[in-house]
Design a protein around this motif. Structure first.
Motif, PDB file in Angstrom:
ATOM      1  N   TRP A  83       4.509 -15.744 -31.308  1.00 36.53           N
ATOM      2  CA  TRP A  83       3.530 -16.756 -31.717  1.00 36.53           C
ATOM      3  C   TRP A  83       2.456 -16.999 -30.649  1.00 36.53           C
ATOM      4  N   ARG A  84       2.808 -16.822 -29.376  1.00 40.11           N
ATOM      5  CA  ARG A  84       1.789 -17.020 -28.330  1.00 40.11           C
ATOM      6  C   ARG A  84       0.696 -15.963 -28.436  1.00 40.11           C
ATOM      7  N   ASP A  85       1.104 -14.711 -28.646  1.00 45.71           N
ATOM      8  CA  ASP A  85       0.117 -13.642 -28.826  1.00 45.71           C
ATOM      9  C   ASP A  85      -0.757 -13.916 -30.033  1.00 45.71           C
ATOM     10  N   LEU A  86      -0.126 -14.293 -31.135  1.00 47.45           N
ATOM     11  CA  LEU A  86      -0.880 -14.522 -32.370  1.00 47.45           C
ATOM     12  C   LEU A  86      -1.822 -15.709 -32.235  1.00 47.45           C
ATOM     13  N   ALA A  87      -1.389 -16.746 -31.529  1.00 41.45           N
ATOM     14  CA  ALA A  87      -2.259 -17.910 -31.323  1.00 41.45           C
ATOM     15  C   ALA A  87      -3.497 -17.522 -30.521  1.00 41.45           C
ATOM     16  N   ARG A  88      -3.308 -16.702 -29.481  1.00 44.35           N
ATOM     17  CA  ARG A  88      -4.466 -16.261 -28.688  1.00 44.35           C
ATOM     18  C   ARG A  88      -5.369 -15.341 -29.491  1.00 44.35           C
ATOM     19  N   LEU A  89      -4.763 -14.437 -30.270  1.00 42.10           N
ATOM     20  CA  LEU A  89      -5.567 -13.548 -31.110  1.00 42.10           C
ATOM     21  C   LEU A  89      -6.371 -14.348 -32.131  1.00 42.10           C
ATOM     22  N   TRP A  90      -5.773 -15.413 -32.649  1.00 38.85           N
ATOM     23  CA  TRP A  90      -6.484 -16.255 -33.615  1.00 38.85           C
ATOM     24  C   TRP A  90      -7.697 -16.919 -32.960  1.00 38.85           C
ATOM     25  N   ARG A  91      -7.554 -17.329 -31.723  1.00 41.70           N
ATOM     26  CA  ARG A  91      -8.681 -17.972 -31.030  1.00 41.70           C
ATOM     27  C   ARG A  91      -9.775 -16.968 -30.675  1.00 41.70           C
ATOM     28  N   LEU A  93       9.282  -9.270 -40.975  1.00 44.39           N
ATOM     29  CA  LEU A  93       7.905  -9.767 -41.065  1.00 44.39           C
ATOM     30  C   LEU A  93       7.817 -11.237 -40.677  1.00 44.39           C
ATOM     31  N   ILE A  94       8.858 -12.006 -41.005  1.00 38.43           N
ATOM     32  CA  ILE A  94       8.879 -13.421 -40.627  1.00 38.43           C
ATOM     33  C   ILE A  94       9.194 -13.570 -39.141  1.00 38.43           C
ATOM     34  N   ALA A  95      10.083 -12.704 -38.630  1.00 38.47           N
ATOM     35  CA  ALA A  95      10.508 -12.816 -37.239  1.00 38.47           C
ATOM     36  C   ALA A  95       9.375 -12.497 -36.262  1.00 38.47           C
ATOM     37  N   ILE A  96       8.513 -11.535 -36.612  1.00 43.38           N
ATOM     38  CA  ILE A  96       7.451 -11.133 -35.683  1.00 43.38           C
ATOM     39  C   ILE A  96       6.541 -12.305 -35.304  1.00 43.38           C
ATOM     40  N   PRO A  97       5.985 -13.067 -36.275  1.00 40.11           N
ATOM     41  CA  PRO A  97       5.138 -14.196 -35.855  1.00 40.11           C
ATOM     42  C   PRO A  97       5.909 -15.300 -35.151  1.00 40.11           C
ATOM     43  N   LEU A  98       7.198 -15.477 -35.475  1.00 40.10           N
ATOM     44  CA  LEU A  98       7.978 -16.509 -34.803  1.00 40.10           C
ATOM     45  C   LEU A  98       8.215 -16.150 -33.338  1.00 40.10           C
ATOM     46  N   ILE A  99       8.506 -14.883 -33.071  1.00 39.26           N
ATOM     47  CA  ILE A  99       8.789 -14.440 -31.707  1.00 39.26           C
ATOM     48  C   ILE A  99       7.505 -14.263 -30.898  1.00 39.26           C
ATOM     49  N   LEU A 139       5.876  -6.789 -26.726  1.00 34.94           N
ATOM     50  CA  LEU A 139       6.743  -6.956 -27.892  1.00 34.94           C
ATOM     51  C   LEU A 139       5.988  -6.832 -29.208  1.00 34.94           C
ATOM     52  N   LEU A 140       4.774  -7.409 -29.282  1.00 33.65           N
ATOM     53  CA  LEU A 140       4.037  -7.410 -30.549  1.00 33.65           C
ATOM     54  C   LEU A 140       3.669  -6.000 -30.996  1.00 33.65           C
ATOM     55  N   PRO A 141       2.989  -5.180 -30.190  1.00 30.48           N
ATOM     56  CA  PRO A 141       2.685  -3.817 -30.652  1.00 30.48           C
ATOM     57  C   PRO A 141       3.936  -2.972 -30.838  1.00 30.48           C
ATOM     58  N   LEU A 142       4.983  -3.216 -30.030  1.00 35.16           N
ATOM     59  CA  LEU A 142       6.221  -2.451 -30.184  1.00 35.16           C
ATOM     60  C   LEU A 142       6.890  -2.765 -31.517  1.00 35.16           C
ATOM     61  N   ALA A 143       6.920  -4.042 -31.886  1.00 31.00           N
ATOM     62  CA  ALA A 143       7.514  -4.430 -33.163  1.00 31.00           C
ATOM     63  C   ALA A 143       6.702  -3.866 -34.331  1.00 31.00           C
ATOM     64  N   LEU A 144       5.374  -3.944 -34.232  1.00 33.04           N
ATOM     65  CA  LEU A 144       4.512  -3.426 -35.288  1.00 33.04           C
ATOM     66  C   LEU A 144       4.664  -1.919 -35.427  1.00 33.04           C
ATOM     67  N   GLY A 179       1.114   2.468 -36.983  1.00 33.04           N
ATOM     68  CA  GLY A 179       2.100   2.594 -35.920  1.00 33.04           C
ATOM     69  C   GLY A 179       1.544   3.271 -34.686  1.00 33.04           C
ATOM     70  N   ILE A 180       0.758   4.320 -34.877  1.00 34.43           N
ATOM     71  CA  ILE A 180       0.170   5.041 -33.738  1.00 34.43           C
ATOM     72  C   ILE A 180      -0.834   4.164 -33.002  1.00 34.43           C
ATOM     73  N   LEU A 181      -1.646   3.410 -33.749  1.00 33.79           N
ATOM     74  CA  LEU A 181      -2.603   2.504 -33.102  1.00 33.79           C
ATOM     75  C   LEU A 181      -1.875   1.448 -32.273  1.00 33.79           C
ATOM     76  N   ALA A 182      -0.755   0.942 -32.809  1.00 34.09           N
ATOM     77  CA  ALA A 182       0.023  -0.038 -32.052  1.00 34.09           C
ATOM     78  C   ALA A 182       0.580   0.584 -30.775  1.00 34.09           C
ATOM     79  N   LEU A 183       1.021   1.833 -30.859  1.00 32.12           N
ATOM     80  CA  LEU A 183       1.526   2.522 -29.667  1.00 32.12           C
ATOM     81  C   LEU A 183       0.423   2.735 -28.636  1.00 32.12           C
ATOM     82  N   LEU A 184      -0.812   2.956 -29.095  1.00 30.00           N
ATOM     83  CA  LEU A 184      -1.934   3.119 -28.162  1.00 30.00           C
ATOM     84  C   LEU A 184      -2.139   1.859 -27.323  1.00 30.00           C
ATOM     85  N   LEU A 185      -1.896   0.701 -27.942  1.00 31.46           N
ATOM     86  CA  LEU A 185      -2.009  -0.551 -27.188  1.00 31.46           C
ATOM     87  C   LEU A 185      -0.971  -0.620 -26.077  1.00 31.46           C
ATOM     88  N   LEU A 186       0.170  -0.006 -26.296  1.00 31.79           N
ATOM     89  CA  LEU A 186       1.204   0.043 -25.262  1.00 31.79           C
ATOM     90  C   LEU A 186       0.870   1.081 -24.191  1.00 31.79           C
TER      91      LEU A 186
END
Length: 221
Positions: free
Chosen positions: A124-132, A116-122, A79-84, A59-66
């Motif tokens: 998905w653009r971030d996750l797609a870029r991270l995957w690349r 956990l299911i909602a995060i990748p659905l909402i 949204l992604l680091p905030l949700a995490l 959680g703290i690492l995710a907040l650092l990204l913000l």
């Protein structure tokens, strides 16, 4: 490639977790009881504190990204680091207080799965870029999440089936120790569930840590 210090930390933590799991099972087998500090299903025991610390760290690492978002060349959405961060910080608090035990009227496992299911659905653009761009790091997180779900929810799902097939009076003898089979099965299930959750969270932590290091310190490879 994961930095050497992170690799050492990862394998050290995994070794400690395996050692605690084995100590728990050996103590159950030898004494048919377990001290509170070693109880994998206990409140603020060593395994419980480790799980809370791991969740807080994610959680703290995710907040650092913000907090340091402006320093990142190509930041993910807020949204992604905030949700995490929200999910993990709540999970850490729950682990310290066992809050879910007071919320029996809610399907808290269902709530976790839904989030956990909602995060990748909402996101998905971030996750797609991270995957690349960071595929190896995403795989670390996916592996960790898979182990977490398999341990945490898989063990719970087979609980009733295990109990249905075991007589309350059944015993077995190992190394001159006679143990109630149902008692052993329950503690083995607890070990698989809690160890799987902690191991998965540890792997997720080191995946997120790699991403934060690469994002905030581009020279780290």
């Amino acid at each position: 490639m994961m930095p050497k210090q992170l690799k050492v930390g990862l394998w050290s933590l995994i070794g400690l977790e395996i050692g605690l799991a084995l100590a728990y099972l050996i103590t159950i087998w030898w004494q048919q009881s377990v001290p509170a500090w070693l109880d994998w299903n206990g409140l603020r025991s060593v395994p419980s504190l480790m799980q809370a610390a791991t969740l807080f760290a994610i959680g703290i690492l995710a907040l650092l990204l913000l907090i340091f978002r402006q320093r990142i060349q190509r930041p993910v959405s807020r949204l992604l680091p905030l949700a995490l961060a929200s999910l993990c910080l709540y999970g850490g608090i729950d682990e310290l207080t066992k809050l879910h035990l007071y919320l029996n009227q809610y399907n808290w496992k269902g709530i976790y799965i839904t989030i956990l299911i909602a995060i990748p659905l909402i996101c998905w653009r971030d996750l797609a870029r991270l995957w690349r761009e960071h595929r190896s790091i995403v795989l670390w997180v996916f592996w960790g999440l898979g182990i977490f779900l398999l341990g945490g929810f898989g063990a719970e799902l087979i609980k009733e089936h295990l109990y249905a097939g075991v007589s309350p009076e059944a015993t077995f003898t190992l190394a001159e120790q006679t143990i109630n089979l149902l008692f052993w099965v329950e503690h083995l299930r607890v070990t698989v569930e809690e160890f799987g959750e902690l191991l998965g969270e540890t792997i997720i932590l080191f995946g997120v840590a790699q991403f934060v290091l690469k994002s905030l310190s581009p020279q780290v490879t």
